[in-house]
Design a protein around this motif. Structure first.
Motif, mmCIF file in Angstrom:
data_model
loop_
_atom_site.group_PDB
_atom_site.id
_atom_site.type_symbol
_atom_site.label_atom_id
_atom_site.label_comp_id
_atom_site.label_asym_id
_atom_site.label_seq_id
_atom_site.Cartn_x
_atom_site.Cartn_y
_atom_site.Cartn_z
ATOM 1 N N GLY A 70 35.364 33.628 38.038
ATOM 2 C CA GLY A 70 35.571 33.019 39.357
ATOM 3 C C GLY A 70 35.957 33.984 40.454
ATOM 4 N N LEU A 71 35.861 35.284 40.192
ATOM 5 C CA LEU A 71 36.245 36.265 41.207
ATOM 6 C C LEU A 71 35.247 36.241 42.366
ATOM 7 N N GLN A 72 35.768 36.148 43.581
ATOM 8 C CA GLN A 72 34.929 36.123 44.775
ATOM 9 C C GLN A 72 34.418 37.535 45.090
ATOM 10 N N PRO A 73 33.327 37.637 45.878
ATOM 11 C CA PRO A 73 32.740 38.962 46.150
ATOM 12 C C PRO A 73 33.734 39.997 46.683
ATOM 13 N N ALA A 74 34.604 39.606 47.613
ATOM 14 C CA ALA A 74 35.554 40.576 48.180
ATOM 15 C C ALA A 74 36.520 41.079 47.120
ATOM 16 N N SER A 75 36.972 40.171 46.246
ATOM 17 C CA SER A 75 37.901 40.564 45.183
ATOM 18 C C SER A 75 37.202 41.405 44.128
#
Length: 302
Positions: A70-75
């Protein structure tokens, strides 16, 4: 972090390097430690027992597992950046021949322009009722934050000895322990003088310029809380926080002067590319004015 992991000792060496040699801020060190903690756990799951065994396929797998979690692109970009820096360090230490994360594409992230408040809102915010010594302190903090474009850590770190009010200057320590002297303007100087006349009422513990009501150096969290409260009290439409005042300083300086290099120096940015985001912000403002006002501005509309 899993203390039994064979990958652990190298990570601890890298974190010591960031603290002692790079002298990165505690917040940045904490971010690296967190990302590498997760990466060690993922690598353990993949049965990787030695960083020297890591290859590009493993790095892609680490990224894929992070995305599935579930990690978002920025993270995810932040995690890959931490891994890349760590592996670069291992190369410099002779523990790796090459960095296997070098060729792995970082996910594209939408560019979020910094938010600022306009000059009228700044004036509205700063018209503070001064019946209370803490209000005088807060007005002085707001004036110097907006007047010099300080980071929050720079504001709370100011000591009285860092001031030269006769010449209207303040000395601050920024990221990477870099020092710089900044002009603060007559209005900020005036309110600092008002605060200094009241500061002794709080029985200061040390030379800190801005104190809590217990006489200790004011905390970053306290500053954030007070600024937000003043935004509400003063009826400012947007949420007020220290970084927004820094963004507003940069935007207003660039709009008035157009001197990107000078704004870079004032903000203490190591790279001009960091400051250039304000040129995009300025253009966004100009484009919105154009679209609202010009008779030929209805682009793409029939």
């Amino acid at each position: 972090m899993n203390n039994a992991s064979p990958l652990q000792s190298a990570v601890e060496g890298f974190l010591r390097y960031l603290k002692v040699e790079r002298q990165l801020s505690p917040l940045t060190q904490k971010s690296y430690a967190h990302q590498l903690t997760v990466l060690v756990a993922l690598a353990d799951e993949m049965k990787i027992a030695d960083w020297a065994k890591l290859d590009a396929a493993h790095v892609r797998s680490l990224a894929a597992r992070s995305r599935r979690a579930g990690l978002q692109p920025a993270s995810l970009a932040l995690r890959l950046s931490a891994l890349r820096s760590f592996l670069d360090w291992l190369v410099s230490q002779g523990q790796l021949k090459a960095n296997p994360a070098k060729g792995i594409a970082t996910p594209r992230t939408p560019r979020h322009l910094p938010k600022n408040i306009d000059v009228d809102e700044v004036n509205q915010l700063l018209e503070i009722d001064l019946n209370d010594p803490l209000a005088v302190r807060d007005r002085a903090m707001l004036e110097i934050m907006y007047g010099a474009g300080l980071r929050l850590s720079e504001l709370v770190g100011i000591d009285c000895r860092h001031l030269d009010l006769a010449s209207g200057e303040v000395w601050v320590v920024g990221k990477g322990s870099k020092e710089r002297r900044l002009p603060i303007g007559g209005t900020a100087v005036s309110w600092i003088e008002h605060w200094l006349a009241l500061r002794e009422l709080f029985a200061p513990d040390d030379d800190a310029l801005f104190l809590s009501n217990q006489g200790k150096r004011i905390s970053a969290r306290n500053v954030q809380k007070r600024f937000a409260e003043w935004g509400v009290k003063q009826g400012v439409n947007s949420h007020i926080h220290p970084h927004k005042l820094r963004h507003s300083f940069a935007t207003h300086m660039l709009e008035s002067s157009g001197d990107l290099r000078a704004v870079q120096e004032l903000l203490g940015h190591a790279n001009l590319s960091t400051t250039q985001i304000y040129t995009h912000l300025d253009f966004q403002h100009l484009a919105s004015v154009y679209d609202a006002a010009h008779p030929r501005a209805k682009r793409g509309k029939s």
